[in-house]
Design an enzyme around this catalytic site. Structure first.
Site, PDB file in Angstrom:
ATOM      1  N   ASP A   1      11.367   1.174   1.987  1.00 47.15           N
ATOM      2  CA  ASP A   1      10.237   1.431   1.096  1.00 47.15           C
ATOM      3  C   ASP A   1      10.121   0.285   0.101  1.00 47.15           C
ATOM      4  O   ASP A   1      11.118  -0.357  -0.228  1.00 47.15           O
ATOM      5  CB  ASP A   1      10.414   2.761   0.357  1.00 47.15           C
ATOM      6  CG  ASP A   1       9.089   3.349  -0.103  1.00 47.15           C
ATOM      7  OD1 ASP A   1       8.452   2.750  -0.993  1.00 47.15           O
ATOM      8  OD2 ASP A   1       8.680   4.389   0.421  1.00 47.15           O
TER       9      ASP A   1
ATOM     10  N   ASP B   1       9.423  -4.571   2.354  1.00 43.03           N
ATOM     11  CA  ASP B   1       8.172  -4.343   3.072  1.00 43.03           C
ATOM     12  C   ASP B   1       8.472  -4.355   4.571  1.00 43.03           C
ATOM     13  O   ASP B   1       8.955  -5.366   5.102  1.00 43.03           O
ATOM     14  CB  ASP B   1       7.178  -5.447   2.713  1.00 43.03           C
ATOM     15  CG  ASP B   1       5.772  -5.170   3.218  1.00 43.03           C
ATOM     16  OD1 ASP B   1       5.631  -4.446   4.224  1.00 43.03           O
ATOM     17  OD2 ASP B   1       4.815  -5.686   2.611  1.00 43.03           O
TER      18      ASP B   1
ATOM     19  N   ASP C   1       5.863   8.722   7.528  1.00 41.26           N
ATOM     20  CA  ASP C   1       4.936   9.625   6.835  1.00 41.26           C
ATOM     21  C   ASP C   1       4.105   8.819   5.840  1.00 41.26           C
ATOM     22  O   ASP C   1       3.620   9.339   4.840  1.00 41.26           O
ATOM     23  CB  ASP C   1       5.731  10.730   6.124  1.00 41.26           C
ATOM     24  CG  ASP C   1       4.852  11.863   5.618  1.00 41.26           C
ATOM     25  OD1 ASP C   1       3.785  12.096   6.217  1.00 41.26           O
ATOM     26  OD2 ASP C   1       5.218  12.514   4.624  1.00 41.26           O
TER      27      ASP C   1
ATOM     28  N   LYS D   1       1.898   9.311  10.723  1.00 41.66           N
ATOM     29  CA  LYS D   1       0.798  10.122  10.195  1.00 41.66           C
ATOM     30  C   LYS D   1      -0.525   9.384  10.349  1.00 41.66           C
ATOM     31  O   LYS D   1      -0.609   8.180  10.123  1.00 41.66           O
ATOM     32  CB  LYS D   1       1.041  10.440   8.723  1.00 41.66           C
ATOM     33  CG  LYS D   1      -0.133  11.171   8.072  1.00 41.66           C
ATOM     34  CD  LYS D   1       0.272  11.982   6.883  1.00 41.66           C
ATOM     35  CE  LYS D   1       0.812  11.167   5.745  1.00 41.66           C
ATOM     36  NZ  LYS D   1       1.291  12.033   4.649  1.00 41.66           N
TER      37      LYS D   1
END
Length: 279
Positions: free
Chosen positions: A154, A170, A194, A234
């Protein structure tokens, strides 16, 4: 970072705040706390300010009965209505409360649990990569499934989780796939995501942005997975994901869509599940 963990910048709950770093936040429309950016916004950016406010409480049986029926949030001076709605929804969300009770950092953990229940994906000994892992709910699920190696990536710094490697990086960096494989000691069995960009409130724009993000995650997965592995990402419903689906069908044996019960009924989100990486 999941949009489950985004919240309006001025939102501070009355009383106890959720244990999972304000999970499943209502992403505000442009001008209401979300960055108004052209193109794909930073997928990990978030304001992590936290606080508490306490307001006057009414006395008497009627007030207590009303509180039992529904938790309401008083609109404070300077707080936007989107923040008040977000706080009220948090206080009344059963998955937020369940996450607090069961020790998950985010209500989003139940999405992965329900995806796994549907497709029987996670198995002991797996190497799992979680893209956009803050605050860590999906990392926790992977560890509890018995994964031998779990790497979370993250842009946000994350609080350590025992048994997991957390990278403040990244995932679109050119060296990210090789770095992850080096951390795990080999190729991954699973890449899960997600991730969601900041939403604008414009359905078509939001759909295109999240599909673009899912495509980046899919290319990362193809560079990172071992043959037979799976990928979850997602997307928002909207009909512009044909390139993503064609790419996945070319690289995986099976591609399915599924919306877990933990996804909010009013949300356009769904998950694409690609199984049997061809290598």
């Amino acid at each position: 970072m999941s949009d489950d963990d985004q919240k309006p910048e001025d939102a501070t709950p009355d009383g106890s705040e959720p244990a999972e770093n304000q999970p499943d936040g209502e992403t505000p429309a442009a001008g209401e706390g979300a960055p108004d950016q052209a193109g794909l916004p930073g997928w990990g950016s978030s304001d992590k300010r936290r606080g508490r406010r306490s307001g006057p409480m009414k006395k008497g049986g009627d007030a207590r009965a009303a509180k039992q029926m529904f938790e309401r949030v008083k609109t404070a001076r300077g707080r936007k209505s989107s923040s008040t709605r977000w706080l009220q929804r948090q206080l009344n969300d059963p998955y937020v409360k369940k996450a607090q009770m069961e020790g998950y950092r985010s209500r989003a953990a139940y999405k992965l649990l329900q995806l796994d229940e549907r497709f029987k994906l996670l198995k002991p000994g797996m190497r799992v990569v979680d893209l956009g892992s803050a605050p860590g709910g999906w990392v926790q699920v992977a560890l509890k499934s018995g994964a031998s190696e779990v790497v979370g990536i993250d842009l946000l710094e994350m609080e350590a989780i025992a048994g997991a490697t957390l990278l403040e990086k990244d995932f679109t960096d050119a060296d990210a796939p090789s770095l992850v494989k080096a951390e795990m000691g080999g190729a991954a069995d699973a890449v899960v995501s997600d991730l969601a960009p900041w939403t604008t409130g414009h359905k078509t724009t939001d759909h295109l942005r999240i599909v673009a993000l899912a495509e980046l995650a899919a290319h990362f997965a193809v560079e990172t997975l071992k043959p037979g592995g799976f990928f979850i990402a997602k997307v928002f419903q909207g009909g512009s994901d044909s390139d993503l689906l064609n790419f996945l069908k070319a690289n995986f044996e099976k591609v399915r869509h599924f919306k877990p019960d933990a996804s909010r009924s009013e949300s356009a989100e769904t998950f694409v599940v690609a199984m049997g990486f061809k290598g």
